[in-house]
Scaffold this motif. Structure first.
Motif, mmCIF file in Angstrom:
data_model
loop_
_atom_site.group_PDB
_atom_site.id
_atom_site.type_symbol
_atom_site.label_atom_id
_atom_site.label_comp_id
_atom_site.label_asym_id
_atom_site.label_seq_id
_atom_site.Cartn_x
_atom_site.Cartn_y
_atom_site.Cartn_z
ATOM 1 N N GLU B 22 0.675 -8.486 13.022
ATOM 2 C CA GLU B 22 0.381 -7.471 12.027
ATOM 3 C C GLU B 22 0.747 -6.088 12.544
ATOM 4 O O GLU B 22 0.569 -5.787 13.720
ATOM 5 C CB GLU B 22 -1.114 -7.495 11.695
ATOM 6 C CG GLU B 22 -1.647 -8.830 11.217
ATOM 7 C CD GLU B 22 -1.263 -9.124 9.790
ATOM 8 O OE1 GLU B 22 -1.228 -10.302 9.420
ATOM 9 O OE2 GLU B 22 -0.977 -8.156 9.052
ATOM 10 N N CYS B 23 1.204 -5.263 11.627
ATOM 11 C CA CYS B 23 1.564 -3.886 11.955
ATOM 12 C C CYS B 23 1.033 -2.967 10.870
ATOM 13 O O CYS B 23 1.213 -3.252 9.677
ATOM 14 C CB CYS B 23 3.075 -3.760 12.057
ATOM 15 S SG CYS B 23 3.673 -2.074 12.311
ATOM 16 N N VAL B 24 0.405 -1.866 11.288
ATOM 17 C CA VAL B 24 -0.129 -0.903 10.335
ATOM 18 C C VAL B 24 0.321 0.491 10.740
ATOM 19 O O VAL B 24 0.269 0.848 11.920
ATOM 20 C CB VAL B 24 -1.676 -0.953 10.301
ATOM 21 C CG1 VAL B 24 -2.222 0.115 9.359
ATOM 22 C CG2 VAL B 24 -2.158 -2.330 9.875
ATOM 23 N N GLN B 25 0.791 1.285 9.743
ATOM 24 C CA GLN B 25 1.172 2.675 10.004
ATOM 25 C C GLN B 25 0.371 3.597 9.092
ATOM 26 O O GLN B 25 0.062 3.252 7.953
ATOM 27 C CB GLN B 25 2.685 2.876 9.833
ATOM 28 C CG GLN B 25 3.265 2.363 8.537
ATOM 29 C CD GLN B 25 3.408 3.391 7.446
ATOM 30 O OE1 GLN B 25 3.110 4.569 7.630
ATOM 31 N NE2 GLN B 25 3.898 2.952 6.283
ATOM 32 N N ASP B 51 10.136 -0.917 0.910
ATOM 33 C CA ASP B 51 9.096 -0.650 -0.097
ATOM 34 C C ASP B 51 8.171 -1.854 -0.144
ATOM 35 O O ASP B 51 8.510 -2.941 0.364
ATOM 36 C CB ASP B 51 9.730 -0.400 -1.464
ATOM 37 C CG ASP B 51 8.828 0.399 -2.395
ATOM 38 O OD1 ASP B 51 9.315 0.847 -3.450
ATOM 39 O OD2 ASP B 51 7.632 0.579 -2.064
ATOM 40 N N VAL B 52 7.038 -1.694 -0.791
ATOM 41 C CA VAL B 52 6.106 -2.816 -0.955
ATOM 42 C C VAL B 52 6.827 -3.975 -1.628
ATOM 43 O O VAL B 52 7.551 -3.787 -2.606
ATOM 44 C CB VAL B 52 4.883 -2.374 -1.773
ATOM 45 C CG1 VAL B 52 3.984 -3.566 -2.071
ATOM 46 C CG2 VAL B 52 4.117 -1.296 -1.047
ATOM 47 N N GLU B 69 2.562 -6.481 1.431
ATOM 48 C CA GLU B 69 1.759 -6.398 0.208
ATOM 49 C C GLU B 69 1.231 -4.995 -0.020
ATOM 50 O O GLU B 69 0.940 -4.607 -1.163
ATOM 51 C CB GLU B 69 0.601 -7.394 0.287
ATOM 52 C CG GLU B 69 1.055 -8.847 0.365
ATOM 53 C CD GLU B 69 1.781 -9.283 -0.885
ATOM 54 O OE1 GLU B 69 1.359 -8.897 -1.996
ATOM 55 O OE2 GLU B 69 2.798 -9.998 -0.772
ATOM 56 N N LYS B 70 1.075 -4.223 1.044
ATOM 57 C CA LYS B 70 0.628 -2.834 0.942
ATOM 58 C C LYS B 70 1.583 -1.952 1.734
ATOM 59 O O LYS B 70 2.194 -2.398 2.708
ATOM 60 C CB LYS B 70 -0.795 -2.687 1.482
ATOM 61 C CG LYS B 70 -1.850 -3.385 0.664
ATOM 62 C CD LYS B 70 -3.233 -3.090 1.210
ATOM 63 C CE LYS B 70 -4.302 -3.753 0.351
ATOM 64 N NZ LYS B 70 -5.665 -3.456 0.848
ATOM 65 N N LYS B 71 1.692 -0.708 1.335
ATOM 66 C CA LYS B 71 2.667 0.200 1.936
ATOM 67 C C LYS B 71 2.454 0.351 3.446
ATOM 68 O O LYS B 71 3.400 0.455 4.214
ATOM 69 C CB LYS B 71 2.577 1.576 1.270
ATOM 70 C CG LYS B 71 3.683 2.532 1.655
ATOM 71 C CD LYS B 71 3.558 3.821 0.852
ATOM 72 C CE LYS B 71 4.721 4.747 1.131
ATOM 73 N NZ LYS B 71 4.611 6.002 0.351
#
Lengths: 111, 114
Positions: B22-25, B51-52, B69-71
């Motif tokens: 998982e990666c989150v920005q 893009d999403v 699924e989310k930006k």
């Protein structure tokens, strides 16, 4: 044939000893040349973008220059904290999304 | 301060397992990337998302899939892990268009498949 060649593979400098790293590329239709710095165990950190031959960018002790076939990263009076692997990546005008990263130059600056 | 975080720094999985990275920005970037980095081979792009729910294959997509699924979140999935997928996996994000390749990278996940 490799599209991006960085030299030297490794470089050891004394603190204050200036030098240059080379990035040679054979891609056609260059849209930009990117330099990154990578510390051990970390992701790369963006440094510079160069778009055309003759362009120069500076940041602290680093100066990047670009010709038609190569880029140089000049390090002036380096300090131990400049020790890292420096990666270059040309972006081709071919519609490819991916950058072609070089294998990097591993720089070690000794106090 | 800009930040890209990855769910694990180190991961050990067995051959055949399904693996999620998982990666989150937190920079509201449109673009997100997954790379793998191997000695002597440099950084290679696996997948790119602009893009999403939008994705494009990179240079080495075989054996991988992605989900956005989310930006702010971009997941890399190894459907059935194999030993040749042992590597350092790096996530990155960027603004679109001319700043696409001024990328912010996460710290990486070192995956070992045994």
């Amino acid at each position: 044939e490799d599209q991006v060649t960085q030299s030297p593979e490794a470089l050891r400098l004394q603190e204050g000893e200036s030098s240059s790293l080379n990035c040679s590329y054979t891609v056609s239709g260059l849209r930009g040349l990117f330099w990154y710095r990578q510390d051990p165990g970390k992701g790369p950190e963006f440094l510079f973008t160069l778009y055309s031959a003759g362009e120069e960018k500076e940041k602290e002790r680093l100066k990047a220059t670009l010709t038609k076939k190569e880029s140089f990263l000049h390090i002036t009076a380096p300090k131990p904290e400049d020790s890292a692997t420096y990666l270059c990546a040309p972006h081709e005008d071919t519609g490819r999304r991916a950058l072609t990263f070089g294998s990097g130059t591993r720089l070690q600056v000794q106090p | 301060d800009v930040k890209v975080t990855q769910s694990s720094r180190y991961l050990v999985k067995r051959t055949g397992e399904k693996v999620f990275l998982e990666c989150v920005q937190d920079m509201d970037h449109e673009n997100m990337f997954w790379y793998r980095q191997d000695p002597g081979l440099g950084l290679r792009l696996i997948y790119f998302s602009y893009d999403v729910k939008m994705k494009e294959k990179g240079d080495i997509p075989e054996g991988y899939s992605v989900s956005r699924e989310k930006k702010e979140r971009f997941s890399l999935i190894l459907e059935s892990a194999s030993t040749n997928q042992t590597s350092m996996y790096l996530c990155a994000s960027s603004h679109p268009s001319d700043r696409t390749y001024e990328q912010y990278f996460g710290p990486g996940t070192r995956l070992t498949v045994t």
